[in-house]
Design a protein around this motif. Structure first.
Motif, mmCIF file in Angstrom:
data_model
loop_
_atom_site.group_PDB
_atom_site.id
_atom_site.type_symbol
_atom_site.label_atom_id
_atom_site.label_comp_id
_atom_site.label_asym_id
_atom_site.label_seq_id
_atom_site.Cartn_x
_atom_site.Cartn_y
_atom_site.Cartn_z
ATOM 1 N N GLY A 86 0.800 -1.225 0.000
ATOM 2 C CA GLY A 86 0.000 0.000 0.000
ATOM 3 C C GLY A 86 0.830 1.271 0.000
ATOM 4 O O GLY A 86 0.283 2.372 -0.127
ATOM 5 N N PHE A 87 2.146 1.104 0.090
ATOM 6 C CA PHE A 87 3.053 2.257 0.154
ATOM 7 C C PHE A 87 4.131 2.170 -0.929
ATOM 8 O O PHE A 87 5.221 2.696 -0.773
ATOM 9 N N THR A 88 3.792 1.511 -2.047
ATOM 10 C CA THR A 88 4.784 1.316 -3.113
ATOM 11 C C THR A 88 4.407 2.056 -4.401
ATOM 12 O O THR A 88 4.939 1.741 -5.466
ATOM 13 N N PHE A 89 3.548 3.041 -4.311
ATOM 14 C CA PHE A 89 3.123 3.777 -5.506
ATOM 15 C C PHE A 89 4.141 4.842 -5.886
ATOM 16 O O PHE A 89 4.879 5.369 -5.040
ATOM 17 N N ILE A 90 4.192 5.163 -7.176
ATOM 18 C CA ILE A 90 4.991 6.282 -7.688
ATOM 19 C C ILE A 90 4.106 7.031 -8.685
ATOM 20 O O ILE A 90 3.605 6.426 -9.639
ATOM 21 N N GLU A 91 3.896 8.323 -8.452
ATOM 22 C CA GLU A 91 3.006 9.120 -9.295
ATOM 23 C C GLU A 91 3.709 10.401 -9.735
ATOM 24 O O GLU A 91 4.480 10.992 -8.976
ATOM 25 N N ARG A 92 3.424 10.809 -10.928
ATOM 26 C CA ARG A 92 3.984 12.069 -11.415
ATOM 27 C C ARG A 92 3.023 13.203 -11.088
ATOM 28 O O ARG A 92 1.809 13.077 -11.274
ATOM 29 N N LEU A 109 12.748 4.199 -7.422
ATOM 30 C CA LEU A 109 12.421 5.593 -7.692
ATOM 31 C C LEU A 109 13.363 6.166 -8.750
ATOM 32 O O LEU A 109 12.930 6.901 -9.645
ATOM 33 N N ALA A 110 14.638 5.816 -8.656
ATOM 34 C CA ALA A 110 15.595 6.269 -9.675
ATOM 35 C C ALA A 110 15.199 5.762 -11.053
ATOM 36 O O ALA A 110 15.272 6.496 -12.051
ATOM 37 N N LYS A 111 14.772 4.503 -11.120
ATOM 38 C CA LYS A 111 14.360 3.918 -12.404
ATOM 39 C C LYS A 111 13.101 4.591 -12.935
ATOM 40 O O LYS A 111 12.978 4.853 -14.146
ATOM 41 N N ALA A 112 12.141 4.906 -12.058
ATOM 42 C CA ALA A 112 10.920 5.581 -12.482
ATOM 43 C C ALA A 112 11.223 6.958 -13.047
ATOM 44 O O ALA A 112 10.621 7.401 -14.028
ATOM 45 N N ALA A 113 12.152 7.656 -12.425
ATOM 46 C CA ALA A 113 12.547 8.975 -12.919
ATOM 47 C C ALA A 113 13.188 8.850 -14.297
ATOM 48 O O ALA A 113 12.914 9.654 -15.205
ATOM 49 N N GLU A 122 19.273 10.224 -9.867
ATOM 50 C CA GLU A 122 20.177 9.144 -10.252
ATOM 51 C C GLU A 122 20.949 8.593 -9.051
ATOM 52 O O GLU A 122 21.256 7.399 -8.990
ATOM 53 N N PHE A 123 21.273 9.456 -8.083
ATOM 54 C CA PHE A 123 22.073 9.015 -6.939
ATOM 55 C C PHE A 123 21.389 7.922 -6.134
ATOM 56 O O PHE A 123 22.049 7.107 -5.479
ATOM 57 N N TYR A 124 20.049 7.868 -6.190
ATOM 58 C CA TYR A 124 19.328 6.815 -5.470
ATOM 59 C C TYR A 124 19.625 5.428 -6.033
ATOM 60 O O TYR A 124 19.372 4.419 -5.367
#
Length: 315
Positions: A86-92, A109-113, A122-124
């Motif tokens: 329930g806490f794994t979403f990524i939204e623009r 998150l780096a990959k989603a970006a 990228e540092f993530y």
């Protein structure tokens, strides 16, 4: 505190409770005892209900993906909270912002970006953890830190109240924030910039190659063990150099060893206990202190009861 009696005191939730839940499988070191109760909330609303109804005398501990964590052999008293799907979403949000749940791995998150053609995260790619931990400790690598990209974060208080914190509210410094330990982060908003996908991918590949070439990432380890005494100053003292100079490379205690590849990493060679790993870390700190006069500060979070503590509580 017996888990059976504890369960009966906890509020009804949509998420799940598990008594006497082993924590070693949830940590990268693969060591440590059990949680009296493990709670996995369904979402932020469920977490708020739990916190509002949980008795104030029940100890609460939050864990993430377990990458920068050492759970002691006696386990953890009270309730361990672990954020799940329930806490794994990524939204623009708009052109240059991303909002993500705090169970999202930093690497994801780096990959989603990258997929969105956004640069700044990228540092993530070089940080083995989840966003909740990154917020708490101002995680950083390769010249950038969480404070450089965070806009705000949402959290829930111990009383179950939802709050929003700005970047300034965190009081960030090197691998540290001033926010209350009672806050549980649920999501965060990041400000990035539009970029060239090929350039972003090349930078991430560079970070990946650097990590694989210099760190024991395929071992049972917890990431960087000690903070660099020089902080983010590129000319300041580095923990690994101090450990190496003090003769710490390859040092062993039980099943724990200082990595031969990168001596700011501790490794579970197969049968280490949490006590082995923590004791070895203290051995290293003592050597560095004697050799250089510098007292290394733990970066890995060490939590829970020792085996002796647990036996004493059970007696």
């Amino acid at each position: 505190m017996a888990s059976a009696s504890l369960i009966s005191r906890l509020p009804q939730v949509r998420g799940s409770y598990k008594e006497n839940a082993p924590l070693a499988p949830l940590t990268w070191f693969r060591v440590g005892g059990a949680a009296d109760v493990l709670y996995m909330p369904a979402d932020a609303d469920d977490l708020a209900v739990f916190l509002a109804g949980c008795p104030a005398d029940v100890p609460l501990t939050v864990v993430g993906v377990g990458s920068n964590l050492l759970v002691r052999d006696g386990g953890i008293e009270g309730v361990v909270i672990r954020l799940g799907s329930g806490f794994t979403f990524i939204e623009r949000e708009g052109d240059t912002r991303l909002r993500a749940g705090c169970a999202v791995p930093d690497i994801a998150l780096a990959k989603a970006a990258l997929d969105a053609g956004l640069t700044g995260l990228e540092f993530y790619r070089g940080i083995p953890g989840a966003l909740g931990g990154a917020l708490r400790m101002n995680a950083g690598a390769y010249g950038r830190e969480t404070k450089d990209v965070l806009v705000e974060a949402e959290a829930v208080t111990r009383a179950g109240e939802k709050v929003t914190l700005s970047n300034a509210d965190f009081g960030y410094s090197y691998r540290h924030s001033d926010v209350s330990p009672d806050l549980i982060f649920t999501s965060a908003l990041f400000e990035v910039a539009k970029g060239d996908k090929a350039e972003i991918a090349a930078r991430m590949d560079e970070i990946t190659s650097s990590r694989e070439g210099s760190q024991p990432i395929r071992s049972r380890t917890g990431g960087s063990t000690f903070k660099n005494p020089g902080g983010t100053n590129p000319d300041g003292p580095k923990a690994w150099k101090l450990i190496d100079a003090a003769g710490g490379r390859g040092l062993k205690r039980g099943g724990a060893q200082v990595s031969e590849q990168h001596c700011n990493f501790l490794i579970n060679t197969g049968d280490a206990t949490a006590a082995d790993l923590e004791g070895l870390g203290e051995d290293v700190r003592a050597r560095v202190k004697e050799a250089s006069g510098i007292e290394l500060e733990w970066e890995i979070k060490r939590i829970g009861r020792t085996a002796a503590d647990a036996e004493g509580q059970a007696a």
